[in-house]
Design an enzyme around this catalytic site. Structure first.
Site, short mmCIF file in Angstrom:
data_model
loop_
_atom_site.label_atom_id
_atom_site.label_comp_id
_atom_site.label_asym_id
_atom_site.label_seq_id
_atom_site.Cartn_x
_atom_site.Cartn_y
_atom_site.Cartn_z
N GLY A 1 0.82 -1.21 0.00
CA GLY A 1 0.00 0.00 0.00
C GLY A 1 0.85 1.25 0.00
O GLY A 1 0.52 2.26 -0.65
N THR A 2 1.97 1.22 0.71
CA THR A 2 2.87 2.37 0.74
C THR A 2 3.44 2.64 -0.64
O THR A 2 3.52 3.80 -1.09
CB THR A 2 4.01 2.13 1.75
N GLN B 1 -7.81 1.74 5.08
CA GLN B 1 -8.58 1.28 6.24
C GLN B 1 -10.04 0.98 5.93
O GLN B 1 -10.69 0.25 6.69
CB GLN B 1 -8.52 2.35 7.35
N SER C 1 -4.33 -1.42 0.61
CA SER C 1 -3.35 -2.42 1.01
C SER C 1 -4.05 -3.68 1.46
O SER C 1 -4.92 -3.63 2.35
CB SER C 1 -2.47 -1.87 2.14
N ALA C 2 -3.69 -4.83 0.90
CA ALA C 2 -4.43 -6.07 1.12
C ALA C 2 -4.38 -6.55 2.56
O ALA C 2 -5.36 -7.13 3.05
CB ALA C 2 -3.90 -7.16 0.19
N HIS C 3 -3.27 -6.34 3.26
CA HIS C 3 -3.20 -6.90 4.62
C HIS C 3 -4.09 -6.16 5.61
O HIS C 3 -4.25 -6.61 6.73
CB HIS C 3 -1.75 -6.92 5.12
N CYS D 1 5.62 7.59 23.91
CA CYS D 1 6.48 6.66 24.64
C CYS D 1 6.41 5.24 24.09
O CYS D 1 7.12 4.36 24.56
CB CYS D 1 6.12 6.67 26.13
#
Length: 463
Positions: free
Chosen positions: A69-70, A177, A194-196, A320
């Site tokens: 996807g990136t 998403q 993005s498939a995942h 953090c």
């Protein structure tokens, strides 16, 4: 062990597993070859492209598969900007886009271009009118995610797309998403996913570019995927991605209603059982499976570790919990509390009993972490001394949040109403968390001043 981080990566869907195994046997050959094995592979690739295009709402020849996807985002933004370079070199995007979009914008600026970040409200949504105002005569491309990856807020894509179309600016939508839940509305020009994120295998991205959109692929030319995605297609993974996308879409209506009810329960019960908590994101216009909340006086990394020890896998936007020690850019843009941040994103099939157990465990975990940090447990009270101080200074330099906020809470009752407490801190999160504490506690955040080695945050006691 309940896995509640589907927004990062959803578990592999059973249909994806079946399709992947079948395609490993049938789709290993080069789909560009004319012999029997190549033709069989080509049929599988074409069928996967048609299924994915149907889910996206575009033509099959408008969609290509990428390695992630990136990669799809980077290729889409670079290609659209290059294709419209004669128009100008300005890019518009929301302040809460995925980091892949922000990195593309930074690279574009480094190469001599410019970009405008459109602000969001406290729920994380852009105002279409404000977004429209960011479009200029030299705007080559606009970017807007369909739904936020950290807080779940859905963006007004259709309204923004209409404004972009009126201005003659193509709109790229990052649908990573939301695509598993349904098609993206509106007259968008480019789309990535993005498939995942929907239960397909990792390593498969989608890039759709509508016909008529000027697009010039960047980098060395390739022969595959219309020249827009270099390299040999991972055909088994592509087949599994398309098959699982079709499967989750078929389940989306029922599963969306079921998970939305579970998330509604989390939103309500967390606010009831955990003191000093802020549930963030739009309560209505949101993804059905995702909820984010932040807890005052809590170290987010410790909170996540303690939940993991109790067999709950969740995510966080607290500084953090990251290697950069910088608060989530999403929470920062929204102006909400970042400390003790927890993101719960339920995968398909999540059992209600697992959610109930999470809600039973969470209050005790938060209380335990707060006790370790010495956080105040009583509400703000009258000054403890007969002569309240006119002002106090808290030196929290070198101490990470939530310690500066905890120290502020400990001493605010020692100054008179109308007096101030100045917190010295060099932790980036303090810039976000101290104003958020003031809003939650009904105190006045006066502002930030420069100080040696950090910043001075001034708070006035109102009650």
């Amino acid at each position: 062990m309940p896995y509640f981080d589907a927004a990062s990566a959803a578990p592999l869907h059973p249909v994806a597993r079946q399709a992947l195994l079948a395609a490993l046997d049938e789709g290993w050959a080069d789909p560009a070859r004319l012999y029997r094995e190549g033709r069989r592979a080509r049929l599988l690739l074409d069928a996967a492209r048609e299924a994915a295009a149907e889910a996206v709402g575009c033509r099959p020849d408008e969609l290509v598969f990428t390695s992630s996807g990136t990669t799809a985002v980077h290729a889409g933004i670079a290609g659209a900007l290059s294709g419209r370079r004669r128009v100008g070199r300005h890019l518009a995007l929301s302040a809460v886009e995925h980091s892949s979009v922000l990195h593309s914008a930074a690279a574009h600026e480094a190469a001599g271009g410019s970009f405008t970040e459109v602000p969001v409200d406290r729920t994380g949504a852009v105002d279409p009118a404000v977004y429209g105002g960011a479009l200029r005569a030299d705007t080559a491309l606009a970017c807007l995610q369909s739904a936020n990856h950290e807080v779940g807020t859905e963006q007004p894509v259709a309204e923004v797309a209409a404004l972009c179309a009126e201005a003659g600016v193509p709109l790229l939508v990052d649908a990573a998403q939301s695509l598993g839940w349904g098609p993206v509305p509106g007259r968008w020009s480019l789309l990535t996913a993005s498939a995942h994120k929907w239960g397909g295998p990792a390593g498969v991205g989608l890039l759709a570019v509508r016909k008529g959109v000027r697009f010039a692929p960047q980098g060395p030319a390739g022969e595959r995927e219309s020249g827009r995605a270099a390299g040999f297609e991972n055909l088994p993974a592509i087949v599994a991605a398309a098959a699982s996308l079709r499967a989750v879409r078929g389940e989306a209506a029922a599963e969306s209603a079921r998970l939305r009810a579970l998330v509604d329960r989390i939103r309500t019960v967390v606010a009831e059982r955990v003191p000093d908590v802020e549930v963030v994101g739009d309560p209505e216009r949101r993804l059905p499976h995702l909820v984010t909340f932040s807890c005052l006086y809590v170290d987010g990394e410790t909170l996540l570790h303690e939940l993991d020890r109790r067999e709950f896998s969740v995510s966080s936007g607290s500084s953090c919990t990251s290697s950069t020690l910088i608060p989530s850019h999403v929470l920062k843009a929204m102006g909400v509390l970042s400390e003790g941040n927890v993101r719960v994103s339920l995968p398909t099939g999540t059992a209600g009993a697992d959610v109930d157990r999470f809600l039973e465990v969470l209050p005790g975990v938060v209380a335990e972490v707060r006790e370790r940090l010495g956080a105040p447990v009583t509400p703000l009270s009258a000054p403890r001394s007969p002569a309240p101080a006119a002002s106090l200074v808290v030196d929290a330099l070198g101490r990470r949040c939530p310690i500066p906020v905890i120290e502020l809470a400990k001493v605010i009752g020692e100054v008179a109403v109308g007096a101030t407490v100045t917190v010295l801190a060099d932790d980036e999160a303090a810039r976000l968390d101290i104003p958020a504490w003031c809003e939650m506690r009904g105190q006045e955040y006066v502002g930030e001043e420069p100080a040696d080695l950090g910043s001075a945050y001034v708070v006035r006691r109102l009650s």
